[in-house]
Design a protein around this motif. Structure first.
Motif, PDB file in Angstrom:
ATOM      1  N   CYS A  86       0.689  -1.242   0.176  1.00 21.73           N
ATOM      2  CA  CYS A  86       0.207  -0.224  -0.453  1.00 21.73           C
ATOM      3  C   CYS A  86       0.731   1.331  -0.089  1.00 21.73           C
ATOM      4  N   ASN A  89      -1.685   4.806   2.537  1.00 24.09           N
ATOM      5  CA  ASN A  89      -3.517   3.924   2.929  1.00 24.09           C
ATOM      6  C   ASN A  89      -3.891   3.209   1.259  1.00 24.09           C
ATOM      7  N   ASN A 111       6.417  -1.384   7.621  1.00 27.11           N
ATOM      8  CA  ASN A 111       5.774  -0.190   7.709  1.00 27.11           C
ATOM      9  C   ASN A 111       6.846   1.472   7.202  1.00 27.11           C
TER      10      ASN A 111
END
Length: 114
Positions: A86, A89, A111
């Motif tokens: 992603c 988002n 992340n």
């Protein structure tokens, strides 16, 4: 588990690279899909991703790939690897492939925002 991802995109060469913070070197690279390569360490844990021709492979704009907000989720149940990526988002990639690479059962969220 959640790990910090360091990602970069080279617009001139259209290449996306991401690696786990603190990881050095790799044992092997495996093509998990057309144009997506997963690097693993000597314990067979995924530590990096390399994507040449990234805007074409991910079917997205170069501007999108320049974002610093990247999350990569890798799950392996032993027989199958699920790879989701992603940016800001929005899911830009979702792959399932057979685990022919010896990656153990694991779940890791890479992340860039931790």
């Amino acid at each position: 588990m959640e790990k910090r991802l360091i990602s970069s995109y080279d617009e001139k060469n259209d290449t996306f690279v991401g690696k786990l913070d603190g990881e050095h070197g790799y044992c092997a690279d495996y093509g998990i899909s057309e144009g997506i390569y997963l690097g693993i360490n000597n314990t067979r844990f995924p530590t990096s991703i390399f994507v040449p021709n990234a805007s074409e492979v991910f079917n997205t704009s170069k501007e999108t790939l320049e974002s610093a907000d990247v999350k990569i989720n890798i799950n392996c149940n032993g027989g199958c690897i699920c790879f989701d990526m992603c940016i800001e988002n929005s899911k830009i990639c979702s792959i399932r492939c057979k685990n022919d690479f010896g990656i153990p059962k694991m779940e890791c969220l890479m992340n860039s925002n931790i």
